[in-house]
Design an enzyme around this catalytic site. Sequence first.
Site, PDB file in Angstrom:
ATOM      1  N   ASP A 119      33.424  38.563  36.312  1.00 42.45           N
ATOM      2  CA  ASP A 119      34.297  39.505  35.961  1.00 42.45           C
ATOM      3  C   ASP A 119      34.048  40.672  37.370  1.00 42.45           C
ATOM      4  OD1 ASP A 119      35.444  41.902  35.266  1.00 42.45           O
ATOM      5  OD2 ASP A 119      34.360  42.081  33.500  1.00 42.45           O
ATOM      6  N   SER A 129      49.464  45.687  47.226  1.00 38.80           N
ATOM      7  CA  SER A 129      50.664  45.497  46.684  1.00 38.80           C
ATOM      8  C   SER A 129      51.976  46.415  47.390  1.00 38.80           C
ATOM      9  CB  SER A 129      50.788  45.677  45.032  1.00 38.80           C
ATOM     10  OG  SER A 129      51.823  45.915  44.544  1.00 38.80           O
ATOM     11  N   TYR A 137      49.055  51.664  38.339  1.00 42.08           N
ATOM     12  CA  TYR A 137      48.863  50.282  39.189  1.00 42.08           C
ATOM     13  C   TYR A 137      48.898  50.698  40.830  1.00 42.08           C
ATOM     14  CZ  TYR A 137      49.760  45.905  41.258  1.00 42.08           C
ATOM     15  OH  TYR A 137      49.542  44.676  42.009  1.00 42.08           O
ATOM     16  N   LYS A 193      45.981  50.845  44.061  1.00 41.72           N
ATOM     17  CA  LYS A 193      46.326  50.053  45.196  1.00 41.72           C
ATOM     18  C   LYS A 193      46.298  50.744  46.200  1.00 41.72           C
ATOM     19  CE  LYS A 193      46.809  45.848  43.458  1.00 41.72           C
ATOM     20  NZ  LYS A 193      45.875  44.686  44.219  1.00 41.72           N
TER      21      LYS A 193
END
Length: 684
Positions: free
Chosen positions: A489, A569, A582, A586
């Site tokens: 993890d 991304s 998100y 990023k």
Amino acid sequence: MKSLWSDADALSYVARYAPAGVNRDLALRVYTTRLLGGDPRLVLHGGGNTSCKTTVTDLVGEAVEVLCVKGSGWDMGDIEPAGLPAVRLHPLLKLRQLECLSDEDMVDFQRGNLMTSSSPNPSVETLLHAFLPHKFIDHTHSTAVLSLTDQPNGEEICREVYGAAMGYVPYIMPGFALAKKAAEVFEQDRSVQGLILIKHGIFTFGETAREAYDRMIAMVTLAEQRLERGRKSLVQAKGLPQTPAALAEVAPVLRGLLALDRGDGAFGRWLLDFRTSPAIRAYVDGAEIGRYSQQGVVTPDHTIRTKNWPVVLPAPEAGKIEAWAKAAEAAIAAFETRYHAYFARNNQRLSGVKTELDPMPRVALVPGLGLFGIGASAAAAAIAADIAVNTVESVTDAEAIGSFEPVAEADLFDLEYWSLEQAKLGKGAEKPFARQVAVVTGGGSGIGAATARAFAKEGAEVVVLDRDPDAAQAVAKACGGKALGLACDVTDTAAIRAAFDRVVEHFGGVDVVVSNAGAAWQGPVGEVDDAVLRQSFELNFFAHQAVAQNAVRVMKAQGTGGVLLFNASKQSVNPGKNFGPYGLPKAATLFLMKQYALDHGKDGIRSNAVNADRIRSGLLTDQMIASRSQARGLSEKDYMAGNLLGREVTAADVADAFVWLARAAKVSACTITVDGGNIEASLR
Ligand code: ZN
């Protein structure tokens, strides 16, 4: 040593191969060859071979007497009939009248007399098998027999143990001369059950597969019984550190010291395979390790895998790794100097016709810790380690009853620099990521899995980290070789540290890290719950930082540079509506990539990112694709291909970009966009 012969198993082999036209002799030959090959105390990595003499029918229906003998490239432990190619026996027998025969001519003649032209090369010990009259012949490099023969008075000890039951063949390098000598020794007393090849191994023979096999077991058992008597144990060295340094600390330093500097930031790296046990510790911790470990290999063909001697390193103490690194560097430099001198001395004897091999050790002995196998691949490192472990047993036993003394240096050199081995040099170029270890996080599916597979295909030793251990192991298995799949993890910094320790213990270090794991959270930024944003930052930013920090720690210990690759991304440069949770981390990760490039370029570490978009994966599930394409009034196909090229971009396309960035030796702080063209997300 126990005989594993079983009538039922023997019959099952005969029945299993009969439909394929394999006769009873060859089926039983396969059976006992596997019995021998399954025990590392008898046969290790291509050492040893077996044969049987039988009759086969050729294409025009004529019966031909053949010798089915182990072919090169086959392992005795899992051999098949195809691994025992049939060679016409009579032409082989005619060779005996020759005075001498070069290895190249011998190999060529053997190939020319194969019944099937596509067969592997018959063993270099083929003629020895041919010149003896017995139907079944077994040859092993038994650890116990070698402990007896590898003594200053090895032949005398063997004669005491075996008396007239065996013939005694002095050491001669494998090939034509040895085959002739062995046949002569047999003909002096045709009642012998086998031959002891001094400082090489043992042959037994019989009229049936069982007879030859049972004789091997009986003779090895006699050697084992002799080794039980009058033993003295190795004296342990004084003053070893109370607390040795951890393996995970030692391995990357050693790997770095061994690397060959090829200039311009390129290195010839090695993979390491660590082994330890009470027996190994007794050996490496021995007061006289500098003597008994430096005599040579227990049987000469080990030379090709392990070189003649291991390097003996100092004992590493916890908290003093830098001092250890200095001392280890000096020991490795001394090894290289000794190797160059050994080559020069022996090459001069042979009028300078040989090409020197790399001077690095293939086994390192580390008092207080254990031993490392060293190889250009994880598989080669494992072979070196297996042989080293076997050597520990054989030499410990030899020292227990006398003192270990293998063949002389010149004989070892002749094997290491055998013309048949030299001929292979320079053939078969290595793959681009051979000798390198690539770690991929989130490697259990999607882009991560594709990237792991892509690096494996290019020759890397691969580690797949994923939250899901089953997924990690499944991808590792698909990658083949010694690939490792570990549960991890990446939001748990202790788990990342533990995973890197495991990787370093398994392969010796890390060269490429693809920090790929991620997940998308959504919500309008003015309303989103703070907890959601923080959760996203944990995985999409802090996990990248923790993974990269661990990678840099190991890479700096190695001192051979490395590559960090981040999965950024499209969101990192071109925010999507409601995708703030998100995109924000990023964007920070894209910056992180640049910061690593800036701060660690001086360490030879490159840092790059791939900016991908609209890839089928855990991030973009089938369900999401369905709802988004519906919302835009597009078919799923048109939605996925909604880019300038009008083609869907796949996980494999992204993987290719990661591989390219890892290969591009002069590219750092670079982001590659893999999205089929999206002008809003293009970099400026
Ligand atoms: Zn042999």
